[in-house]
Design a protein around this motif. Structure first.
Motif, short mmCIF file in Angstrom:
data_model
loop_
_atom_site.label_atom_id
_atom_site.label_comp_id
_atom_site.label_asym_id
_atom_site.label_seq_id
_atom_site.Cartn_x
_atom_site.Cartn_y
_atom_site.Cartn_z
N ASP A 103 0.83 -1.21 0.00
CA ASP A 103 0.00 0.00 0.00
C ASP A 103 0.87 1.26 0.00
OD1 ASP A 103 -2.24 -1.53 -0.06
OD2 ASP A 103 -2.72 -1.33 2.07
N ASP A 104 1.95 1.23 0.81
CA ASP A 104 2.86 2.39 0.85
C ASP A 104 3.55 2.58 -0.50
OD1 ASP A 104 2.46 3.26 3.53
OD2 ASP A 104 3.63 1.56 4.23
N GLY A 112 1.24 4.20 -2.85
CA GLY A 112 1.12 5.62 -2.52
C GLY A 112 2.18 6.47 -3.18
#
Length: 594
Positions: A421-422, A425
């Motif tokens: 997820d990071d 991002g």
């Protein structure tokens, strides 16, 4: 009236005697008595011009030989206030403005210096040398605050003024200085226009050869940096070769045999030739680093650092510290690629010491130092520390390309930590399809590699191959050897995962050979692991054993270095993200280095 006239003559004789005595004390370095004589002049109530000059002399002496900055400032302010109101064009007013503004800037009060320089510039039109000098200084003051448009306007007007004064040399200095700022500000179109004009003027030069070669080196340094900033490592080679030939020519010229002329407006020097030599070494290191020639980068870094140490013994010019820290930044990355983390962390610490001697460098190079600490932390598998360092570097970064480089490495940290997820991002910031035209060719190629790595981790092999082929195409176009070797070994890994051992071998074998030339120990470790498995699958015992031997050798070397580097107290720098540098972490290296 006769008595007054005699008194005036007596006073004049006293000024002259005191000033002569002060100068004789200064030449034998008896500064205390020199200052005493100059202060005595004020007891004679001298005319404003003499009083202003005396205040200027005192201010300069106090600045150069004492730590009494406040008193120096008072004298310089008095010199400026007295001389600026005088109608005649005396050098005192211009020198007072220049020295006072420089002192304000050093004290972090540049805004106090700018109006003084502006006024001095406006009233110096009839003094060509001082008018040009004040324009250069005011432009530099704006540039140090990243006010590049204002600085470029000043340098442009300087070029026009020098041209109207029939000084081709100083016109070119203004033009090339403007080109340098445009390059820093990433204004590619104007850089091309400015360098093209300057290049034509240098080609048609008929003046002294010392001046011509000096300008040529300045021009070629900018041209090489322009190419390197754009990541065009192959395209830059002709210009770099020319630059190296030009610096050899200028070192063989004797300035005393080739006078620069008597025109006062031409009494400027871009750099002393000893500094030019260091700068040429530096741009050669930058090229070698981008091209993936680590041994060459190391050789030229050693030569440049040795030259800097010799020059610093004679004059510790702030520019030498800037060159030194840039060389250290590049050599640290070389060390990490070559698997020498122990030396890398000591050299990062050395870079911090260089910044300590010139505190301004911490603000201009803080982002780079934290980036290097992030890369080091990655190399010793301290991913949380790497993330913290990269985030700190991003906060301090003022460069688009540096921020892009940091984000790509941060993305790899997230991939290695399994933080999908990071990573997602960050994807928008490192998407090669969305990069601006101003972004470097090599960074764009690297961005495709990061996307290839991410899709490989997700077993989306066809997508990964598409990204990596794009990287290879771009890397091969500009001889980006390290990106080529990394892409080939990753493609080899993908083909092995797909069960295509033949295609895998076709990728891994050249990757291993190229990594050996760089040398990139991490790619060699990766490639030798794949070769071992590939030869085992094909039943090639001899090559399997060789692959196994190489893998064991690289692994042992890296583990030994990992242990040594993490035992150093400098290793603790990876925890430093705010406040002043923790210099107490010093062990063996800094004392020896400094």
């Amino acid at each position: 009236m006769a008595a007054n006239h005699k008194s005036s003559d007596f006073d004049q004789n006293c000024y002259t005697a005191l000033l002569g005595l002060a100068e004789s004390y200064r030449t034998v370095s008896n500064i205390r008595h020199c200052i005493h004589c100059l202060k005595s002049v004020f007891n004679l109530s001298p005319p404003p011009s003499v009083e202003a000059r005396t205040h200027l002399q005192l201010g300069n002496l106090l600045l150069s030989h004492t730590k009494n900055i406040d008193l120096a400032r008072q004298h310089l302010e008095k010199a400026w206030s007295l001389s600026s109101s005088l109608s005649h064009h005396d050098d005192v007013k211009f020198e007072a403005a220049s020295v006072l503004a420089a002192m304000y800037e050093k004290q972090g009060q540049a805004d106090l210096g700018k109006p003084i320089l502006c006024k001095a510039k406006d009233i110096s039109q009839q003094s060509p040398f001082w008018h040009c000098r004040l324009l250069f200084q005011l432009a530099q003051m704006h540039a140090s605050k990243r006010e590049f448009n204002e600085a470029c306007v000043l340098l442009g007007s300087g070029a026009e003024y020098a041209s109207s004064a029939n000084s081709q040399y100083t016109t070119l200095l203004f033009l090339l200085s403007k080109g340098m700022l445009l390059l820093i500000n990433r204004d590619a179109l104007q850089v091309n226009e400015t360098l093209s004009r300057a290049g034509s003027m240098i080609e048609q030069w008929t003046g002294p050869s010392v001046q011509k070669e000096s300008l040529k080196v300045f021009f070629l340094v900018l041209q090489v940096c322009h190419y390197l900033t754009a990541g065009q490592v192959k395209s830059v080679k002709p210009a770099l070769k020319q630059l190296q030939q030009s610096i050899q020519t200028i070192t063989q010229l004797h300035t005393d045999e080739d006078p620069v002329g008597s025109n006062q407006i031409d009494m400027f020097q871009w750099l002393p030739k000893e500094h030019m030599c260091v700068l040429v070494y530096l741009v050669t290191v930058m090229h070698s680093m981008q091209a993936g020639y680590m041994d060459k980068a190391q050789k030229y870094t050693d030569k440049a650092l040795m030259q800097i140490e010799k020059l610093k013994m004679l004059d510790a010019h702030p520019l030498l510290s800037s060159f030194q820290i840039m060389l250290l930044e590049h050599i640290v990355m070389c060390r990490l690629i070559m698997g020498n983390k122990t030396t890398a962390i000591q050299e990062i610490f050395q870079a911090c010491h260089v910044c300590q001697s010139q505190p301004r460098l911490f603000s201009t190079h803080g982002s780079q130092i934290h980036t290097l600490l992030g890369l080091y932390a990655m190399s010793v598998n301290c991913m949380e520390a790497a993330e913290a360092q990269f985030l700190t570097a991003l906060k301090k970064s003022e460069s688009t390309d540096l921020s892009l480089f940091i984000n790509m490495n941060l993305a790899i940290v997230f991939l290695r930590m399994g933080r999908q997820d990071d990573f997602l991002g960050l994807l928008e910031k490192i998407d090669p399809e969305k990069m601006e035209q101003s972004n470097s060719h090599s960074l764009k190629a690297a961005a495709y590699y990061v996307q290839g790595l991410q899709t490989f981790f997700q077993a989306r092999y066809n997508e990964a191959k598409r990204y990596l082929r794009e990287t290879l195409k771009m890397a091969n176009a500009e001889d980006l050897n390290r990106l080529t070797s990394c892409s080939l070994v990753l493609l080899g890994h993908i083909f092995l995962s797909l069960g295509n051992s033949r295609e895998s071998l076709n990728m891994v074998t050249p990757a291993m050979q190229l990594a050996g030339k760089i040398p990139d120990v991490h790619v060699q470790l990766w490639a030798s692991s794949l070769l071992k498995d590939l030869y085992q699958m094909s039943g090639d015992k001899a090559n399997e054993e060789e692959g196994c031997r190489l893998h064991t050798s690289f692994s042992a070397s890296l583990l030994k270095d990992l242990f040594q580097s993490t035992q150093l107290s400098e290793h603790g720098l990876i925890q430093w993200t705010e406040g002043p540098c923790p210099f107490h972490l010093n062990t063996s290296s800094a004392n020896a280095i400094m």
